[in-house]
Scaffold this motif. Structure first.
Motif, mmCIF file in Angstrom:
data_model
loop_
_atom_site.group_PDB
_atom_site.id
_atom_site.type_symbol
_atom_site.label_atom_id
_atom_site.label_comp_id
_atom_site.label_asym_id
_atom_site.label_seq_id
_atom_site.Cartn_x
_atom_site.Cartn_y
_atom_site.Cartn_z
ATOM 1 N N LEU A 119 -4.292 -9.164 -6.763
ATOM 2 C CA LEU A 119 -5.403 -8.242 -6.511
ATOM 3 C C LEU A 119 -5.064 -7.282 -5.377
ATOM 4 O O LEU A 119 -5.478 -6.115 -5.409
ATOM 5 N N GLU A 120 -4.336 -7.742 -4.394
ATOM 6 C CA GLU A 120 -3.924 -6.849 -3.311
ATOM 7 C C GLU A 120 -2.932 -5.802 -3.821
ATOM 8 O O GLU A 120 -2.958 -4.646 -3.384
ATOM 9 N N VAL A 121 -2.068 -6.210 -4.747
ATOM 10 C CA VAL A 121 -1.179 -5.228 -5.380
ATOM 11 C C VAL A 121 -1.999 -4.181 -6.121
ATOM 12 O O VAL A 121 -1.719 -2.976 -6.045
ATOM 13 N N TYR A 122 -3.030 -4.619 -6.812
ATOM 14 C CA TYR A 122 -3.907 -3.685 -7.518
ATOM 15 C C TYR A 122 -4.614 -2.756 -6.532
ATOM 16 O O TYR A 122 -4.747 -1.547 -6.784
ATOM 17 N N ARG A 123 -5.092 -3.301 -5.423
ATOM 18 C CA ARG A 123 -5.781 -2.461 -4.428
ATOM 19 C C ARG A 123 -4.854 -1.373 -3.905
ATOM 20 O O ARG A 123 -5.253 -0.215 -3.774
ATOM 21 N N ARG A 124 -3.621 -1.726 -3.620
ATOM 22 C CA ARG A 124 -2.661 -0.738 -3.136
ATOM 23 C C ARG A 124 -2.347 0.288 -4.220
ATOM 24 O O ARG A 124 -2.166 1.475 -3.915
#
Length: 498
Positions: free
Chosen positions: A417-422
């Motif tokens: 999810l953090e990869v998606y946020r970035r």
């Protein structure tokens, strides 16, 4: 002409049936030649100095190999997941120990390839943000997808083999799989052979080296890579733990005493990307005197208390953690999340929301976000970003739920999810930078197409280019299917202010 990196006196804007520019098959072989061999174009010494000595790029000549690799990776990953359910707890823990750090890294490659595909589809000249020397190494989306499929196939195959050998009662063979993949991935990056984008891989490795030693002038590539690495900070710290177990061994029976959570190396690896961005901000402040860079450095510094307090959990008693350290950790997380979210909205995206005191207000009394300039996407996209980014910035709250905190799958899910946020942060950040260049360098023309603009023959080209994208006497650099003028004309104002 191929939609890859190529120099020509008269760029072609003829589009292929698939919507790309130039050569339908996008074959990359001997794209560049050094001037000394007599086959290069006579574009002057400046252009010659930008050309790599040789780039023999071996990509799938057609999309079939990429499709095959992607399908293989998907099948291997599915097999690994299905077999993982049948392993005992110890083997499952070893699987997540060694392979959990690799999945977000592979996902980030796919994410960047998807971003470039969006830029190409909308004729966004994102390469203008990079320095003239760096622009030549920007690969088109198809080449990036190919690299992502290679990395994914390697990781998924290793993971499936590890699970299969564990399930078959072959611990020796299972133990070789993490060793091989952790040697293979750096080898793919540093492989000295003229295959699979040798010089592009060299550029990435050099940029990574500059990021890890932030004492030089900060380029756009340095800043962007460092920001992406902050979103991979947790996988990097998990990777450090995995490498520690691989080095100290035995692989299938690691000692918790050697590579325990109390080791200083784990929080050091977690803090490294934030420390690099912190130093970059200070360097940009030294070069430009821009006061906002000090506030930006402070934003990254707020991550350090979170990391230190998280590491302290392994060294204190449960009672002390609940009574003293956890409240401090929660306060540090809240400060970091709020500061980072404010900076995302007001500075990185330049959306006046918290500071929009004179604008319209919503039904609940909150100010409405004020967007600046022509938008690359529809307004609904930006509202989605504002809401989803706020939720994802608070993802650390899952650690307050014991069941989620102890679940390997949940930890991996939140890392993705953090990869998606970035990934959704990046296009708007690049849009803002292009708008700045558009305002300070009017000779570049319109760099941010109107909302919903699709790639067309002349979409997104600087206004001073003639019909069909031709510029009299100027060589053209192809950036992933998008024509731009001579790189010396596209150099951003230096030093950059990330």
């Amino acid at each position: 002409m191929s939609s890859g990196l190529s120099l020509s006196q008269q760029p072609s804007t003829e589009r292929s049936p698939e919507g790309g520019t130039g050569d339908r098959d996008h074959k990359w072989t001997d794209r560049y030649k050094h001037r000394s061999d007599g086959s290069g174009s006579d574009d002057g010494e400046d252009m010659a100095s930008l050309k790599p000595r040789s780039v023999v790029i071996v990509v799938a000549g057609s999309r079939h190999l990429q499709t095959l690799l992607t399908a293989w990776a998907a099948g291997a990953a599915m097999a690994a997941v299905l077999l993982l359910r049948r392993l005992d707890g110890e083997a499952t823990g070893l699987f997540y120990l060694y392979y959990q750090p690799l999945v977000p890294l592979a996902a980030m490659v796919w994410a960047w390839a998807s971003l470039v595909a969006v830029f190409e589809a909308r004729s966004v000249q994102y390469g203008v943000c990079f320095s003239a020397r760096d622009q030549q190494w920007l690969l088109p989306a198809r080449a990036l997808y190919h690299l992502a499929s290679i990395v994914s196939a390697a990781v998924a195959t290793s993971a499936a083999a590890f699970v299969w050998f564990c399930f078959s009662g072959e611990p020796v063979l299972a133990g070789w799989q993490p060793l091989i993949i952790y040697l293979m991935l750096p080898g793919l990056l540093l492989l000295p052979l003229d295959i699979n984008y040798k010089e592009v891989r060299g550029f990435f490795a050099a940029t990574l080296g500059r990021v890890a030693t932030p004492v030089r002038e900060v380029t756009w590539a340095d800043f962007l890579l460092a920001d992406f690495l902050t979103s991979l900070a947790k996988p990097l710290s998990d990777g450090e733990r995995a490498v520690c177990h691989l080095l100290t061994g035995p692989v299938m029976d690691p000692s918790p005493r050697v590579c325990s959570g109390s080791s200083w190396l784990v929080p050091a690896a977690w803090a490294a990307p934030f420390a690099w961005r912190f130093c970059q901000c200070l360097r940009v402040y030294r070069d430009t005197g821009a006061i906002p860079q000090l506030w930006n450095a402070l934003k990254y510094a707020t991550a350090f208390p979170v990391i230190v307090l998280s590491a302290a959990k392994a060294s204190v008693s449960p009672a002390d953690w609940l009574s003293t350290y956890r409240p401090m950790w929660m306060a540090a997380c809240a400060v970091n999340s709020c500061f980072s979210y404010f900076w995302d909205v007001e500075r990185d995206w330049e959306i006046s929301w918290f500071t929009n005191t004179r604008g319209e207000r919503s039904a609940c009394g909150l100010p409405r976000p004020a967007f600046k300039g022509d938008l690359l996407f529809g307004p609904g996209v930006y509202y989605w970003l504002l809401g989803s980014n706020a939720v994802l910035r608070l993802a650390w709250l899952h650690k307050l739920v014991p069941r989620l905190r102890r679940s390997h799958a949940a930890v991996l899910g939140f890392a993705l999810l953090e990869v998606y946020r970035r990934t959704q942060w990046a296009p708007v950040r690049i849009e803002v930078e292009l708008r700045k260049l558009q305002a300070t360098r009017p000779e570049l023309g319109r760099l941010v197409p109107a909302t919903g603009a699709r790639a067309s023959g002349e979409g997104g080209l600087p206004q001073h280019l003639g019909a069909g994208g031709k510029a009299s006497g100027l060589p053209t650099l192809r950036l992933g299917g998008i024509a731009a003028t001579d790189p010396s004309e596209l150099r951003p104002l230096r030093p950059v202010s990330p």
